[in-house]
Design an enzyme around this catalytic site. Structure first.
Site, PDB file in Angstrom:
ATOM      1  N   GLU A 109       0.846  -1.200   0.000  1.00  0.00           N
ATOM      2  CA  GLU A 109       0.000   0.000   0.000  1.00  0.00           C
ATOM      3  C   GLU A 109       0.880   1.248   0.000  1.00  0.00           C
ATOM      4  O   GLU A 109       2.024   1.224   0.460  1.00  0.00           O
ATOM      5  CB  GLU A 109      -0.931  -0.082   1.229  1.00  0.00           C
ATOM      6  N   ILE A 111       0.185   4.378   1.457  1.00  0.00           N
ATOM      7  CA  ILE A 111       0.269   5.195   2.677  1.00  0.00           C
ATOM      8  C   ILE A 111      -0.745   4.707   3.702  1.00  0.00           C
ATOM      9  O   ILE A 111      -1.852   4.291   3.343  1.00  0.00           O
ATOM     10  CB  ILE A 111       0.068   6.696   2.327  1.00  0.00           C
ATOM     11  N   ASP A 113      -2.966   6.099   6.356  1.00  0.00           N
ATOM     12  CA  ASP A 113      -3.531   7.381   6.788  1.00  0.00           C
ATOM     13  C   ASP A 113      -4.463   7.087   7.962  1.00  0.00           C
ATOM     14  O   ASP A 113      -3.998   6.904   9.079  1.00  0.00           O
ATOM     15  CB  ASP A 113      -4.236   8.005   5.566  1.00  0.00           C
ATOM     16  N   GLY A 115      -6.007   4.316   8.291  1.00  0.00           N
ATOM     17  CA  GLY A 115      -5.879   2.877   8.547  1.00  0.00           C
ATOM     18  C   GLY A 115      -7.101   2.094   8.108  1.00  0.00           C
ATOM     19  O   GLY A 115      -7.108   0.867   8.168  1.00  0.00           O
ATOM     20  N   LYS A 141       1.386   8.121   8.245  1.00  0.00           N
ATOM     21  CA  LYS A 141       1.041   9.389   8.906  1.00  0.00           C
ATOM     22  C   LYS A 141       0.450   9.049  10.272  1.00  0.00           C
ATOM     23  O   LYS A 141      -0.776   8.981  10.421  1.00  0.00           O
ATOM     24  CB  LYS A 141      -0.039  10.131   8.107  1.00  0.00           C
ATOM     25  N   ASP A 169      -1.091  10.739  -5.494  1.00  0.00           N
ATOM     26  CA  ASP A 169      -1.586  11.821  -6.341  1.00  0.00           C
ATOM     27  C   ASP A 169      -2.350  12.862  -5.553  1.00  0.00           C
ATOM     28  O   ASP A 169      -2.733  12.650  -4.394  1.00  0.00           O
ATOM     29  CB  ASP A 169      -2.539  11.249  -7.410  1.00  0.00           C
TER      30      ASP A 169
END
Ligand code: IMP
Ligand code: MG
Length: 187
Positions: A109, A111, A113, A115, A141, A169
Site C-alpha cells: 500500500e 500510505i 492514513d 488505517g 502518517k 496523487d
C-alpha cells in the site's frame, strides 16, 4: 550528476521535496532485503497484492529487488471521503484474479492514513483463508490513525501533510514524480 539536479522543478502546488529519489531507492532496497530474509525458506510463491493506484510504483520497485518466488496481484479500493456517504467506509471495486485461499499474502500500500483501507483488507483476506498475511506500506502518517493496523514493513514516517509523487496523487496529478513532495494546503 547529483540527483537533486535531476529533479523536475517544483510547481506552484508543491512546497518542498520531503523524500528524494535516492533515499527512496535505499529504503526500498532495505525493505526488499527484510522480505527476502523473512520468506527465504518458503517454497510457495509470496503473493504481493498491490492496492491501486497509489502502490504501483512502490510495488514495481520492490518486486525487482526480491529474490524469493513471488507473484503479483492487484486490487482497487474506493474509500468514501468527506463528500457524500459515511467517512471511513471502504469498498472493493476490483478484486484479485486468483484466489488467495491458502496463500502467503503481502499487501502493498502507498500510505497508512486513517488505517481504514488496510484494516478492511486484512480482515477481508483473513476471512478468505489466507495462510499468512503481512503488509508493506511506503508512508505512514501516525497523527491520522483511527484504526490500529500492524505493519511489518514501513518505508517512512511523515507528518500530517498532503504528499504526492512515487504513486501518490492529488486529483490524479503528480503521481509519477520520482520523489515525495509536500503540497501546499489546498485552498
Ligand atoms: P486510509 O485512510 O489509511 O484508508 O488511506 C486512504 C487512502 O488515502 C490511501 O491509500 C491513499 O491513497 C490516500 N491518501 C492518504 N493520504 C494521502 C496523501 O498525503 N497523498 C495522497 N494520497 C493520500
Ligand atoms: Mg491507496
Amino acid at each position: 550528476m547529483s540527483s537533486s539536479l535531476a529533479l523536475p522543478p517544483l510547481t506552484e502546488d508543491l512546497k518542498q521535496v520531503l523524500i528524494d529519489a535516492d533515499t527512496i531507492s535505499r529504503r526500498v532496497t532495505e525493505i526488499a532485503g527484510s522480505i527476502n530474509r523473512k520468506y527465504k525458506d518458503e517454497k510457495e510463491p509470496l503473493v504481493l497484492v498491490g492496492v491501486l493506484k497509489g502502490s504501483f510504483i512502490f510495488l514495481s520497485d520492490l518486486v525487482r529487488k526480491l529474490d524469493i518466488p513471488h507473484v503479483v496481484e492487484f486490487i482497487a479500493i474506493s474509500s468514501y471521503g468527506n463528500n457524500g456517504s459515511q467517512q471511513g467506509e471502504v469498498r472493493m471495486i476490483m478484486d484479485t484474479r486468483e484466489s488467495l485461499m491458502g496463500k502467503r499474502v503481502l499487501i502493498v500500500e502507498d500510505i497508512l492514513d486513517s488505517g481504514n483501507t488496510l484494516s478492511y483488507l486484512i480482515e477481508l483476506f483473513k476471512s478468505r483463508g489466507v495462510k499468512s498475511i503481512e503488509t508493506a506500506v511506503f508512508l505512514d502518517k501516525p497523527e491520522r490513525h483511527k484504526a490500529h493496523v500492524d505493519i511489518q514493513y514501513m518505508g517512512f514516517t511523515i507528518p500530517d501533510v498532503w504528499v504526492v509523487g512515487y504513486g501518490l496523487d492529488y486529483k490524479e496529478k503528480y503521481r509519477t514524480l520520482p520523489y515525495i513532495a509536500e503540497m501546499y494546503p489546498v485552498k
